[in-house]
Design a protein around this motif. Structure first.
Motif, mmCIF file in Angstrom:
data_model
loop_
_atom_site.group_PDB
_atom_site.id
_atom_site.type_symbol
_atom_site.label_atom_id
_atom_site.label_comp_id
_atom_site.label_asym_id
_atom_site.label_seq_id
_atom_site.Cartn_x
_atom_site.Cartn_y
_atom_site.Cartn_z
ATOM 1 N N PRO A 37 33.426 74.126 141.421
ATOM 2 C CA PRO A 37 32.635 73.798 140.476
ATOM 3 C C PRO A 37 31.465 75.034 140.279
ATOM 4 O O PRO A 37 30.937 75.214 141.402
ATOM 5 C CB PRO A 37 31.958 72.630 140.967
ATOM 6 N N GLY A 38 31.408 75.475 139.100
ATOM 7 C CA GLY A 38 30.312 76.462 138.934
ATOM 8 C C GLY A 38 30.830 77.819 139.055
ATOM 9 O O GLY A 38 30.154 78.831 138.852
ATOM 10 N N GLU A 39 32.140 78.017 139.434
ATOM 11 C CA GLU A 39 32.627 79.373 139.618
ATOM 12 C C GLU A 39 33.712 79.495 138.534
ATOM 13 O O GLU A 39 34.335 78.735 138.165
ATOM 14 C CB GLU A 39 33.516 79.432 141.092
ATOM 15 N N SER A 40 34.100 80.938 138.515
ATOM 16 C CA SER A 40 35.055 81.301 137.473
ATOM 17 C C SER A 40 36.305 81.388 138.386
ATOM 18 O O SER A 40 36.517 81.003 139.264
ATOM 19 C CB SER A 40 34.842 82.707 136.773
ATOM 20 N N SER A 59 29.126 71.188 147.051
ATOM 21 C CA SER A 59 29.051 72.636 146.479
ATOM 22 C C SER A 59 28.746 73.641 147.529
ATOM 23 O O SER A 59 28.394 74.613 147.617
ATOM 24 C CB SER A 59 27.916 72.705 145.499
ATOM 25 N N SER A 60 28.709 72.811 148.873
ATOM 26 C CA SER A 60 28.270 73.497 150.016
ATOM 27 C C SER A 60 29.296 73.948 150.901
ATOM 28 O O SER A 60 30.342 73.320 150.956
ATOM 29 C CB SER A 60 27.405 72.748 151.013
ATOM 30 N N MET A 61 29.282 75.330 151.655
ATOM 31 C CA MET A 61 30.266 75.822 152.506
ATOM 32 C C MET A 61 30.501 74.921 153.508
ATOM 33 O O MET A 61 29.577 74.081 154.119
ATOM 34 C CB MET A 61 29.873 76.999 153.037
ATOM 35 N N ALA A 62 31.979 74.479 153.765
ATOM 36 C CA ALA A 62 32.302 73.561 154.827
ATOM 37 C C ALA A 62 33.048 74.311 155.942
ATOM 38 O O ALA A 62 33.982 74.636 155.976
ATOM 39 C CB ALA A 62 33.063 72.379 154.055
ATOM 40 N N GLY A 63 32.578 74.250 157.065
ATOM 41 C CA GLY A 63 32.929 74.968 158.089
ATOM 42 C C GLY A 63 33.054 76.339 157.999
ATOM 43 O O GLY A 63 32.246 77.242 157.276
ATOM 44 N N THR A 97 37.122 70.004 150.081
ATOM 45 C CA THR A 97 38.146 70.721 149.009
ATOM 46 C C THR A 97 38.386 72.139 149.303
ATOM 47 O O THR A 97 37.354 72.705 149.201
ATOM 48 C CB THR A 97 37.518 70.196 147.579
ATOM 49 N N PHE A 98 39.599 72.602 149.304
ATOM 50 C CA PHE A 98 39.905 73.871 149.349
ATOM 51 C C PHE A 98 40.190 74.103 148.070
ATOM 52 O O PHE A 98 41.339 73.858 147.506
ATOM 53 C CB PHE A 98 41.230 74.404 150.377
ATOM 54 N N TYR A 99 39.369 75.125 147.154
ATOM 55 C CA TYR A 99 39.422 75.685 145.931
ATOM 56 C C TYR A 99 40.110 77.008 146.023
ATOM 57 O O TYR A 99 39.731 77.860 146.625
ATOM 58 C CB TYR A 99 38.175 75.603 145.156
ATOM 59 N N ALA A 100 41.054 77.147 145.057
ATOM 60 C CA ALA A 100 42.025 78.614 145.047
ATOM 61 C C ALA A 100 42.276 78.861 143.801
ATOM 62 O O ALA A 100 42.750 77.930 143.015
ATOM 63 C CB ALA A 100 43.288 78.412 146.274
ATOM 64 N N ALA A 101 42.186 80.212 143.711
ATOM 65 C CA ALA A 101 42.872 80.802 142.341
ATOM 66 C C ALA A 101 43.677 82.064 142.696
ATOM 67 O O ALA A 101 43.538 82.671 143.959
ATOM 68 C CB ALA A 101 41.762 81.284 141.528
ATOM 69 N N GLY A 102 44.796 82.143 141.921
ATOM 70 C CA GLY A 102 45.773 83.151 142.598
ATOM 71 C C GLY A 102 46.183 84.066 141.121
ATOM 72 O O GLY A 102 46.177 83.593 139.917
ATOM 73 N N ILE A 103 46.826 85.291 141.449
ATOM 74 C CA ILE A 103 47.518 86.103 140.502
ATOM 75 C C ILE A 103 48.962 86.356 140.794
ATOM 76 O O ILE A 103 49.244 86.639 142.137
ATOM 77 C CB ILE A 103 46.684 87.335 140.412
ATOM 78 N N GLN A 104 49.916 86.111 139.992
ATOM 79 C CA GLN A 104 51.268 86.520 140.233
ATOM 80 C C GLN A 104 51.379 87.697 139.117
ATOM 81 O O GLN A 104 51.374 87.493 137.843
ATOM 82 C CB GLN A 104 52.153 85.446 139.877
ATOM 83 N N GLY A 105 51.353 88.885 139.788
ATOM 84 C CA GLY A 105 51.378 90.215 138.859
ATOM 85 C C GLY A 105 52.599 90.578 138.543
ATOM 86 O O GLY A 105 53.677 90.391 139.315
ATOM 87 N N ASP A 106 52.569 91.375 137.333
ATOM 88 C CA ASP A 106 54.010 92.002 136.879
ATOM 89 C C ASP A 106 54.166 93.264 136.985
ATOM 90 O O ASP A 106 55.022 93.871 136.677
ATOM 91 C CB ASP A 106 54.226 91.496 135.402
ATOM 92 N N ASN A 107 52.944 94.179 136.932
ATOM 93 C CA ASN A 107 52.685 95.455 137.254
ATOM 94 C C ASN A 107 53.235 96.248 136.095
ATOM 95 O O ASN A 107 53.994 97.413 136.107
ATOM 96 C CB ASN A 107 53.436 96.009 138.502
#
Length: 482
Positions: free
Chosen positions: A49-52, A107-111, A163-173
């Protein structure tokens, strides 16, 4: 988020400063902004929340495959867990990989988070710490997916769902940002339900502290040195009885109780319930049985009548108990566990609030526990056949620790971290009376010697000494020590 950038040229114009990332003849990628780096994503790109997300640098594209954060279903405050982040795809055009993840409560860091390999790094922004890949962690040229692991230490207190929020990239170079696949995911970890620890084996006033108390066989009188309610004495039982104090009525106070050996259908537990002062008689067991296994077998907060029956030579041993949960007919449950010569012990080795069938096999110097949470076997080698067995929760994690006493030394295998702990406390001739005397949720090493109690308080490591009882008395906290 993790682009390979090998040549950067800065062209400064008198009015505007423009940063270009230049692709060399070797096929390096052209990137329209300079903030992305193969050594890790900028902070705040997880989709929380609040992040890109990665689309701050890359075009949004869909594609086959998965992206997931593998975390425990629940957490215990202060415990450390391994977290796995994983890309997986059958798309053979994916050649490099990246991610960013953060654990949040609201919205706070957990651990806290920590690297365990050279393929991840931690980036800090204000009060938040993000885990992302390093240069080696992009796995350049690798197809099929990628996996990263790191450690997460849960918050010191229950902060609700994490909640662990994660974003990822699968690159094609392919030389541009347009062909990369951007993905997001999250994983929710709930607080582990608190297991209510009932101090019901020697806590006669329900204050969470064990009471240094004795049973005098010559008179059948219990002398209770209650830590909050003060001194009390009560006649209950005879000299040949086995004392089996426990919280049979669920009021979190120990009840006076004894087991009287006799043939089948005559042997019985005699229980003076603290909640209503009513004497309850439970016909249970037979001559030769051991009532050392009295405990809460069904997790309802009440101790259940129980015995262990050693087998004839080469035959099966059995644990018997009469559960108090949803058992109006008083049916007896039996668990085949152990064999000839095994020594039964009492304990909740998996921390689910239920007693587990557990034995020590002297011929192998090995413990065998049947875990009630899964029905599975847990085996461990700890101690010698000549040791005294003092299994209890010494590290305060709600699980019974394997523990033995040998010539003045306590050998404890802590269930919280698998590490040994040693305490030099007492003499080989002492009676062992481990219990939680200071109310900190951890069992204290304690001995009874000629009417004197010597207690090593786990909360302070200080010595506590009390004169209470005679040489011939049976100290109550020793009732379940084998």
């Amino acid at each position: 988020m993790f682009f390979e950038i090998k040549k950067v040229k800065l062209v400064i114009v008198t009015v505007f400063a423009i940063i270009f990332t230049v692709a060399g003849l070797s096929g390096d990628r052209f990137v329209s902004i300079s903030s992305a780096s193969e050594s890790g994503a900028p902070t705040g790109r997880t989709g929380a929340p609040g992040e890109s997300t990665c689309t701050s640098c890359h075009n949004q594209n869909g594609g086959a495959g998965t992206f997931q954060v593998i975390a425990p279903a629940s957490y215990v405050p202060g415990q450390t867990y391994q977290i796995t982040v994983q890309h997986s795809t059958t798309n053979a055009s994916r050649f490099n990989w990246g991610f960013e993840v953060i654990p949040l409560a609201g919205s706070s860091m957990a651990g806290t988070v920590a690297n365990t390999t050279s393929n991840t790094r931690v980036r800090v922004s204000g009060s938040k710490s993000y885990v992302t890949q390093t240069t080696s962690g992009t796995y350049p040229g690798q197809t099929g997916g990628a996996v990263w692991t790191f450690n997460w230490t849960a918050p010191a207190t229950n902060v609700g769902n994490v909640t662990f929020y994660a974003a990822g990239i699968q690159g094609d170079n392919d030389g541009s940002e347009s062909g990369d696949i951007t993905v997001t995911t999250n994983s929710v970890v709930t607080p582990q339900p608190a297991v209510v620890i009932h101090h019901g084996f020697s806590d006669f006033d329900g204050d969470g502290k064990a009471d240094a108390s004795v049973f005098r066989p010559s008179t059948g009188i219990w002398y209770l040195n209650r830590s909050t309610s003060g001194f009390s004495a009560m006649q209950f039982g005879i000299s040949s009885d086995v004392i089996t104090p426990a919280d049979f009525d669920g009021d979190d106070k120990t009840d006076l109780a004894v087991w009287r050996e006799a043939p089948a259908n005559e042997a019985a537990f005699y229980i003076l319930q603290s909640s209503n002062s009513v004497v309850r008689i439970e016909n249970f067991g037979q001559t030769g049985d051991e009532p050392v296994t009295v405990a809460d077998w069904d997790g309802d907060g009440k101790a259940d009548p129980s015995v262990y029956r050693d087998s004839a030579v080469g035959a099966q041993g059995y644990f018997y108990y009469r559960g108090s949960l949803n058992n109006p007919s008083g049916n007896i449950t039996y668990i085949p566990w152990g064999t000839t010569g095994d020594i039964a012990v009492r304990g909740d080795f998996d921390g689910d609030g239920k007693s587990d069938a557990a034995v020590f096999r002297p011929s192998e110097q090995r413990w065998y526990m049947r875990l009630s949470s899964t029905g599975g076997l847990s085996a461990d080698k700890w101690g010698l056949a000549t040791d005294k067995f003092v299994c209890a929760d010494y590290d305060g994690d709600g699980k019974t620790d394997l523990a033995v006493f040998r010539t003045g030394i306590w050998y404890i295998k802590q269930s919280s971290n698998g590490q040994p702990a040693y305490m030099n406390w007492g003499l080989a001739t002492d009676t062992l009376v481990p219990a939680d005397y200071d109310g900190d949720g951890k069992t204290d090493a304690a001995i009874y010697r000629s009417g004197v109690w010597y207690i090593r308080n786990s909360s302070t490591s200080a010595l506590s000494v009390a004169n209470f009882g005679l040489v011939t008395d049976r100290p109550v906290p020793a009732a379940f020590v084998h």
